[in-house]
Design an enzyme around this catalytic site. Structure first.
Site, mmCIF file in Angstrom:
data_model
loop_
_atom_site.group_PDB
_atom_site.id
_atom_site.type_symbol
_atom_site.label_atom_id
_atom_site.label_comp_id
_atom_site.label_asym_id
_atom_site.label_seq_id
_atom_site.Cartn_x
_atom_site.Cartn_y
_atom_site.Cartn_z
ATOM 1 N N ASP A 312 0.866 -1.166 0.000
ATOM 2 C CA ASP A 312 0.000 0.000 0.000
ATOM 3 C C ASP A 312 0.916 1.233 0.000
ATOM 4 O OD1 ASP A 312 -2.149 1.661 -0.093
ATOM 5 O OD2 ASP A 312 -3.222 0.740 1.569
HETATM 6 C C1 BGC Z 1 -4.946 3.283 -0.015
HETATM 7 C C2 BGC Z 1 -5.095 2.286 -1.126
HETATM 8 C C3 BGC Z 1 -4.943 2.973 -2.452
HETATM 9 C C4 BGC Z 1 -3.589 3.649 -2.492
HETATM 10 C C5 BGC Z 1 -3.290 4.326 -3.818
HETATM 11 C C6 BGC Z 1 -3.693 4.114 -0.164
HETATM 12 O O1 BGC Z 1 -3.647 5.159 0.757
HETATM 13 O O2 BGC Z 1 -4.950 2.609 1.229
HETATM 14 O O3 BGC Z 1 -6.326 1.624 -1.003
HETATM 15 O O4 BGC Z 1 -5.107 2.072 -3.501
HETATM 16 O O5 BGC Z 1 -3.555 4.612 -1.467
HETATM 17 O O6 BGC Z 1 -4.022 5.466 -4.003
#
Ligand code: BGC
Length: 770
Positions: A312
């Site tokens: 993530d």
């Molecule tokens: C989120 C993800 C997301 C990623 C990219 C993160 O902060 O937890 O779910 O896909 O950002 O934007």
């Protein structure tokens, strides 16, 4: 910009689309809509699309040519926000890195023009390896569909698949290869803002929806220009964050992990999901991003998952503040060893891995494996055959203007709405109600109806509830409006005008809720009551004696006890997306008979949380209302929810009878058939979600009072009956025992069929023989 030139498509969908028509729409959209030449080209590339063995050979041949730095480049992903913005030092660095093969993927770059321009930079690198473009396409791309939790309330797998397919079609036409969706985290605490992105609290429903979404995004296989890679996230147990606070620790028993939280991920693997994302939380003391148990043992080991895992955003380096790694380099080492293949915006693989390999701390075979997994997807997408495959300006324009997308959004939106209450048939609105007053801070809102995670949508194209009702009412009714109050704040300044308007109305339609940015990522709340003065406004309106229909918008289950007790009718609209206003008019006027069912329990009080319907009997159950002394109860609130999981009314009624079980005893490995007849006993055609719940009465591990093990959504004309059949076998009866074996234990089971988890209509017992 391309989006600016896009025109609002006609949206005159008056009649109710049946399940069969939804399928037809799905079929029409799944069929190649491209002109003949493009179809021929697609067919040719499908032939060219390498068979699996060929892909393996191409991956191996490419890896053999790559330097260590180039391999690490494939594991590296950056956000393009600064690349597409004004020139700054970071852009120069990033473009240089892309040109020298040090970046494998970008996120937050979209649109044919931009993705094409950046792809061209990547192709300047020595080995000309194309970039993957990823984006959070969560509930629609340009055309916004209801928030995922709302879609889950449809319990309609075809509709959910259609929504994901339309999103994929638009995103793919716009240069995007990969969405960071679906979020398949089971979410049982509505304080957690991200329940909005999931399919609710139930494992069985969540697994079915996970599969539908993966298939919707990806199609049957990768390689088509109207499909994108899906990503099952967040692996794992992110939804169980302590106290519903985002990014928090998770402490779970192994049984809960395996039984409640992992199955939707397994369902995604079985549906062929191309990628996984790990998560920010710890699981029993270990950050998920650094968990070999999750990523190597379960995912890549036991489940033999062939795709790749992306971190993530920043979750690798966050192992440092967690206190799990002393330095970013150590975090990188831990993440790669644990099975995290791609680094999303951590900037730690690119900066530390080569040295770690040279120092002998990381085996280069792990880098090869991770790079191979990522390259495999690029081959499967066909990017090596044509890096600009998703970069056709004409197709982008055509697809983004496809009027069928708006039709689909309206269809899915009305299927997502849940009729919570309807006293004396207050709804649907009738032609006799000529003076309608629309009140409330969400009545004219457009932006709120899109919900969170719609950064790429054109929110000016959203139909508000007021506009939808106005169009539907036409000249037959006079629509008046008063805002009454804001969503938050303590002002009553607008009350008097709203009450005055209500006094002259035949019916009041009150639009209340939370705003779009009160749910979603980093939007945990300790108080999930309707914010501000909204319930007080409701009471002022109710005091006029006029019928009040409350339409509640939200990205989570909210608490609104006064409205729940005193409103004449309540429709839960979630955040319904681009066509929200039209869909609301369809439901409020009865052009569409609502059939949504809650995918999450609605509590009475925050103090009850978490309150999934899968409660245990306990040793001291409350058996009579009010009899709570020395019982498992609260002295200041009931145990029961405000609205139970699976609840949702219709403008018609259904009778359940004639329950039949093919055999009362079951030998090992056998299955039985459970049947019941459902009849539409009202005046209108309608859909019903027939729900099967099971309870294991005595087991080696205490089992919940009921667990959803099947459902069927049926459509019945007035007076029509249908026999619904469920198969009962090991899948419906098994659970994880203390040794973490998935097994059904001999003994008695209760089988229940109903219209909601608290509205069981027929039940019987089954004995599983030793
Ligand atoms: C989120 C993800 C997301 C990623 C990219 C993160 O902060 O937890 O779910 O896909 O950002 O934007």
């Amino acid at each position: 910009m391309i989006f600016r030139s896009w025109k609002l498509a006609p949206t005159s969908v008056k009649s109710t689309l049946s399940a069969a028509q939804t399928l037809l729409l799905l079929g029409a959209l799944l069929a190649p809509a491209a002109p003949a030449a493009a179809q021929r080209k697609a067919a040719k590339s499908a032939v060219k699309a390498a068979p699996a063995a060929n892909v393996e050979q191409r991956v191996a041949a490419l890896l053999a040519q790559m330097t260590l730095e180039e391999k690490i480049g494939q594991l590296t992903q950056y956000s393009g926000r600064e690349v597409t913005g004004p020139v700054n030092p970071r852009q120069t660095d990033l473009l240089n890195q892309i040109r020298s093969g040090q970046v494998g993927s970008m996120l937050n770059v979209k649109g044919v023009a931009d993705t094409r321009a950046i792809q061209a930079e990547a192709l300047k690198a020595r080995l000309k390896i194309p970039l993957l473009f990823g984006l959070d396409v969560i509930h629609g791309y340009q055309t916004v569909f209801p928030v995922p939790l709302g879609e889950a309330a449809s319990w309609d797998l075809d509709a959910i698949r259609l929504s994901a397919h339309v999103a994929a079609r638009e995103a793919a036409a716009s240069g995007v290869h990969w969405t960071f969706a679906p979020m398949v985290d089971v979410g049982r605490d509505p304080r957690w803002g991200r329940v909005m992105e999931g399919a609710g609290e139930d494992t069985y429903l969540g697994s079915q929806i996970a599969r539908a979404r993966v298939l919707g995004f990806q199609g049957e296989r990768l390689g088509g220009t109207d499909a994108i890679m899906a990503c099952a996230k967040h692996f794992a147990a992110y939804g169980a964050a302590i106290a519903g606070r985002d990014y928090n620790a998770v402490d779970l028993s192994p049984q809960q992990l395996w039984e409640v939280y992992l199955p939707p991920f397994k369902a995604s693997v079985d549906a062929g999901v191309a990628t996984f994302m790990n998560s920010f939380n710890t699981l029993n003391g270990q950050p998920a991003t650094g968990s070999s148990y999750l990523q190597r043992d379960i995912l890549k080991g036991q489940w033999k998952y062939p795709g790749f895992v992306v971190s993530d955003w920043g979750s690798i380096r966050e192992m440092v503040p967690w206190g799990y790694a002393p330095t970013p380099a150590d975090a990188a080492q831990k993440a790669l060893v644990a099975g995290n293949d791609m680094d999303m915006e951590n900037d730690v693989y690119r900066t530390t891995l080569a040295q770690l390999v040279k120092d002998g701390k990381v085996d280069v075979a792990l880098v090869d494996d991770a790079a191979g997994r990522i390259l495999r997807k690029k081959f499967e997408l066909g990017l090596f055959d044509d890096p600009y495959k998703f970069s056709d300006l004409k197709r982008e324009k055509q697809v983004l203007a496809d009027p069928q997308h708006r039709t689909a959004a309206r269809e899915v939106a009305r299927k997502s709405m849940v009729l919570l209450k309807n006293e004396r048939n207050t709804l649907p609105l009738s032609a006799q109600q000529r003076r309608i007053v629309v009140i409330g801070p969400l009545a004219k809102s457009k932006r709120d109806l899109a919900g969170s995670w719609t950064v790429y949508a054109d929110t000016t194209q959203i139909v508000s509830m007021y506009d939808g009702l106005q169009q539907r009412a036409g000249k037959s009714a006079e629509l008046r409006y008063a805002k009454g109050c804001d969503i938050t704040g303590s002002s009553r300044a607008g009350f008097a005008q709203a009450v005055e308007a209500a006094k002259n109305a035949d019916v009041v339609v009150l639009a209340v809720g939370e705003s779009w940015d009160m749910s979603g990522e980093a939007k945990s709340r300790v108080d999930i009551h309707l914010p501000g003065m909204q319930e007080e406004l409701f009471q002022a309106l109710k005091a006029t004696g006029k019928p009040v229909v409350a339409v509640v918008f939200g990205g989570r289950p909210l608490i609104f006890n006064q409205i729940a007790e005193q409103a004449d009718a309540i429709l839960y609209a979630w955040f319904p997306g681009s066509e929200g206003g039209h869909a609301l008019a369809d439901v409020l006027y009865g052009d569409y008979n609502p059939a949504g069912k809650l995918p999450s329990t609605f509590p009475r009080s925050v103090g009850q949380l978490p309150l999934p319907y899968t409660q245990y009997n306990t040793g001291r159950p409350v058996t009579k209302p009010g009899d709570i002394r020395y019982k498992s109860a609260y002295i200041d609130e009931l145990n029961t929810p405000r609205y139970a999981f699976g609840h949702g009314l219709s403008y018609t009624t259904f009778r359940y009878d004639n329950l039949q079980l093919s055999q009362p005893k079951l030998g090992t490995g056998q299955t039985a058939q459970l049947q019941c007849t459902v009849t539409n006993t009202g005046q209108r055609a309608g859909e019903e979600v027939v729900q099967l719940y099971v309870r294991d009465l005595v087991a080696s591990v205490v089992r919940p009072l009921r667990e959803l093990k099947g459902f069927q959504k049926i459509n019945l004309k007035p007076g029509e009956s249908r026999t619904v059949t469920f198969t009962i076998g090991p899948d419906q009866l098994a659970f994880y025992n203390a040794q973490l074996q998935w097994a059904a234990e001999p003994g008695e089971f209760e089988l229940m069929i109903g219209s909601a988890s608290d509205d069981i209509r027929q039940q019987t017992k089954l004995e599983l023989l030793p």
